[in-house]
Design a protein around this motif. Structure first.
Motif, mmCIF file in Angstrom:
data_model
loop_
_atom_site.group_PDB
_atom_site.id
_atom_site.type_symbol
_atom_site.label_atom_id
_atom_site.label_comp_id
_atom_site.label_asym_id
_atom_site.label_seq_id
_atom_site.Cartn_x
_atom_site.Cartn_y
_atom_site.Cartn_z
ATOM 1 N N PRO A 42 0.670 -1.213 -0.119
ATOM 2 C CA PRO A 42 -0.018 -0.059 0.102
ATOM 3 C C PRO A 42 0.820 1.138 -0.183
ATOM 4 O O PRO A 42 2.073 1.270 0.525
ATOM 5 N N ALA A 43 0.285 2.357 -0.655
ATOM 6 C CA ALA A 43 0.999 3.399 -0.740
ATOM 7 C C ALA A 43 1.650 4.137 0.490
ATOM 8 O O ALA A 43 2.557 4.955 0.692
ATOM 9 N N ASN A 44 0.539 3.777 1.613
ATOM 10 C CA ASN A 44 0.801 4.646 2.710
ATOM 11 C C ASN A 44 1.706 3.672 3.659
ATOM 12 O O ASN A 44 1.541 4.111 5.095
ATOM 13 N N VAL A 45 2.257 2.496 3.186
ATOM 14 C CA VAL A 45 3.255 1.793 3.947
ATOM 15 C C VAL A 45 4.635 1.961 3.905
ATOM 16 O O VAL A 45 4.986 1.877 2.596
ATOM 17 N N PRO A 46 5.406 2.272 4.568
ATOM 18 C CA PRO A 46 6.933 2.344 4.399
ATOM 19 C C PRO A 46 7.497 1.068 3.640
ATOM 20 O O PRO A 46 7.027 -0.022 4.339
ATOM 21 N N PHE A 47 8.128 1.441 2.699
ATOM 22 C CA PHE A 47 8.785 0.032 2.054
ATOM 23 C C PHE A 47 10.224 -0.044 2.057
ATOM 24 O O PHE A 47 10.764 1.322 1.705
ATOM 25 N N VAL A 48 11.044 -0.910 2.323
ATOM 26 C CA VAL A 48 12.340 -1.044 2.168
ATOM 27 C C VAL A 48 12.810 -2.156 1.446
ATOM 28 O O VAL A 48 12.365 -3.182 1.453
ATOM 29 N N ARG A 49 13.335 -1.688 0.437
ATOM 30 C CA ARG A 49 13.751 -2.768 -0.737
ATOM 31 C C ARG A 49 15.065 -3.358 -0.288
ATOM 32 O O ARG A 49 16.175 -2.580 0.024
ATOM 33 N N GLY A 50 15.307 -4.568 0.024
ATOM 34 C CA GLY A 50 16.481 -5.168 0.646
ATOM 35 C C GLY A 50 16.243 -6.536 1.147
ATOM 36 O O GLY A 50 14.849 -7.050 1.221
ATOM 37 N N SER A 51 17.413 -7.128 1.609
ATOM 38 C CA SER A 51 17.328 -8.541 2.081
ATOM 39 C C SER A 51 17.643 -8.629 3.524
ATOM 40 O O SER A 51 17.957 -7.904 4.186
ATOM 41 N N VAL A 52 16.767 -9.736 4.116
ATOM 42 C CA VAL A 52 16.804 -10.269 5.326
ATOM 43 C C VAL A 52 18.220 -10.623 5.742
ATOM 44 O O VAL A 52 18.737 -10.738 6.868
ATOM 45 N N LEU A 53 19.057 -10.852 4.531
ATOM 46 C CA LEU A 53 20.419 -11.455 5.078
ATOM 47 C C LEU A 53 21.377 -10.221 5.219
ATOM 48 O O LEU A 53 22.505 -10.202 5.451
ATOM 49 N N ASP A 54 20.884 -8.747 5.116
ATOM 50 C CA ASP A 54 21.639 -7.775 5.357
ATOM 51 C C ASP A 54 21.256 -7.068 6.728
ATOM 52 O O ASP A 54 20.374 -6.640 6.943
ATOM 53 N N GLY A 55 22.240 -7.465 7.686
ATOM 54 C CA GLY A 55 21.921 -7.570 9.021
ATOM 55 C C GLY A 55 21.874 -6.004 9.472
ATOM 56 O O GLY A 55 21.029 -5.398 10.169
ATOM 57 N N GLY A 56 22.737 -5.250 8.697
ATOM 58 C CA GLY A 56 22.815 -3.794 9.243
ATOM 59 C C GLY A 56 21.708 -2.998 8.584
ATOM 60 O O GLY A 56 21.199 -1.963 9.410
ATOM 61 N N LEU A 57 21.111 -3.285 7.510
ATOM 62 C CA LEU A 57 19.925 -2.818 7.102
ATOM 63 C C LEU A 57 18.603 -2.911 7.828
ATOM 64 O O LEU A 57 17.866 -2.068 8.072
ATOM 65 N N LEU A 58 18.718 -4.264 8.604
ATOM 66 C CA LEU A 58 17.740 -4.680 9.212
ATOM 67 C C LEU A 58 17.715 -3.549 10.640
ATOM 68 O O LEU A 58 16.922 -3.036 10.935
ATOM 69 N N VAL A 59 18.865 -3.577 11.059
ATOM 70 C CA VAL A 59 19.100 -2.668 12.435
ATOM 71 C C VAL A 59 18.521 -1.265 12.164
ATOM 72 O O VAL A 59 17.876 -0.613 13.016
ATOM 73 N N HIS A 60 19.287 -0.933 11.070
ATOM 74 C CA HIS A 60 18.711 0.577 10.499
ATOM 75 C C HIS A 60 17.123 0.710 10.451
ATOM 76 O O HIS A 60 16.591 1.520 10.794
ATOM 77 N N THR A 61 16.626 -0.228 9.914
ATOM 78 C CA THR A 61 15.069 -0.276 9.478
ATOM 79 C C THR A 61 14.329 -0.339 10.965
ATOM 80 O O THR A 61 13.517 0.450 11.188
ATOM 81 N N PHE A 62 14.708 -1.177 11.860
ATOM 82 C CA PHE A 62 14.180 -1.212 13.166
ATOM 83 C C PHE A 62 14.443 0.017 13.904
ATOM 84 O O PHE A 62 13.051 0.574 14.471
ATOM 85 N N HIS A 63 15.414 0.654 13.747
ATOM 86 C CA HIS A 63 15.615 2.209 14.381
ATOM 87 C C HIS A 63 14.642 3.157 13.871
ATOM 88 O O HIS A 63 14.009 3.904 14.453
ATOM 89 N N GLU A 64 14.763 3.227 12.402
ATOM 90 C CA GLU A 64 14.326 4.312 11.749
ATOM 91 C C GLU A 64 12.692 4.387 11.634
ATOM 92 O O GLU A 64 12.084 5.341 11.805
#
Length: 321
Positions: A42-64
């Motif tokens: 949905p347009a009103n849902v934040p979308f992060v394109r990336g892999s669950v294998l990317d731990g750094g991206l996950l931590v960043h997404t969690f905090h953001e």
């Protein structure tokens, strides 16, 4: 505070996202679009394109996005293909889950709903599968899902992680015309693709030890499945007792022959399916009890077979235009 849905741009994940939204819960999607579609988010849902294998991206997404819980739907879901690509399957389903749990631990997130599979049972020796039925996976896919459950269990012992795993069989139907099953391996999209192309659908085997000779399976509506993910998340958030695993099953099942008859009625297209050889290892009947999930997770079969087929057909036609 939001829930992160990994694989939220896929067929099942996108329905989970809408179920969360319908109950007023904030949600964020992470998906690498290897099999998902950004248009499903949905347009009103934040979308992060990336892999669950990317731990750094996950931590960043969690905090953001102030994530406080995870619904882990992402994974490589093709049991047959996993026999030819075992290492890829383990990377996507085991290494990725371990990476996710490590990132959650770093971010101090302590609740997760895991999308598991009935493939953990292999070929059960009982007509009605319960959560206690012996686990004998027969593919790297099934093995990887069982290992995922073990990872959650062991992390719970180590850190107090609150978790549950939902095991289910054949997910069909659509809760939204814009969301269709695009898997190249699932029965419904294969049958509908054949009909839309003017071809005759094929089924595997008609000599099973069942009333009509075709195998019997659990078929559950994707919107019903999604609601139980929300119920599980709520129990985790509220600190209510929750089982480590639940089967989302129909309790009785339907045969492939019954599905073909329903497809003929719904589509108005008369056809007699071609009979392909049985697939090795396919049991006559696998049906699961959903009693435990009905008790705790608002689980029920709210849709008839006719409604499942109708909604799947409608979404398939919409996607084709």
């Amino acid at each position: 505070m939001a829930w992160l849905v990994t694989g939220g741009a896929g067929y099942i994940g996108s329905h989970v996202v809408r179920a969360f939204q319908a109950e007023g819960l904030d949600v964020v999607v992470l998906d690498d679009l290897s099999s998902g579609h950004e248009s499903f988010v949905p347009a009103n849902v934040p979308f992060v394109r990336g892999s669950v294998l990317d731990g750094g991206l996950l931590v960043h997404t969690f905090h953001e996005h102030a994530v406080h819980g995870v619904v882990h739907v992402a994974g490589f879901k093709y049991a047959g293909v996993s026999m030819q690509r075992p290492l890829h399957t383990y990377e996507q389903n085991v290494t990725a889950t371990a990476t996710l749990l490590a990132a959650m631990n770093t971010a101090e997130i302590d609740r997760i709903v895991f999308s598991s599979s009935a493939a953990v049972y292999g070929t059960p020796r009982t007509d009605l599968v319960t959560e206690e039925t012996a686990k004998n996976p027969e593919s790297p896919y099934g093995e990887s899902k069982l290992i995922g459950e073990w990872l959650l269990r062991d992390q719970a012992v180590a850190t107090g992680l609150r978790h549950t795993s939902l095991r289910y069989f054949n997910v069909v139907g659509s809760g939204d015309l814009a969301l269709s099953d695009t898997s190249p391996h699932n029965l419904f999209p294969l049958v509908f693709a054949a009909l839309l192309d003017g071809r005759t659908p094929r089924i595997n085997g008609d000599d099973y030890a069942t009333p009509d000779g075709t195998c019997v399976r659990d078929y559950i509506h994707v919107a019903d499945l999604a609601l139980s993910h929300v119920a599980a998340a709520r129990r985790l958030s509220d600190g209510q007792p929750i089982e480590p695993v639940y089967n989302l099953g129909s309790g009785d099942g339907v045969s492939v022959g019954e599905i073909m008859a329903t497809v003929r009625r719904v589509t108005g297209i008369d056809f007699t399916p071609e009979i392909a050889p049985r697939r090795a290892g396919d049991p006559d009947r696998i049906v699961a009890s959903g009693a435990l999930a009905a008790r705790d997770l608002r689980w029920s079969m709210r849709h008839t077979l006719e409604q499942m087929v109708q909604s799947a057909w409608d979404s398939s036609r919409a996607a084709a235009h």
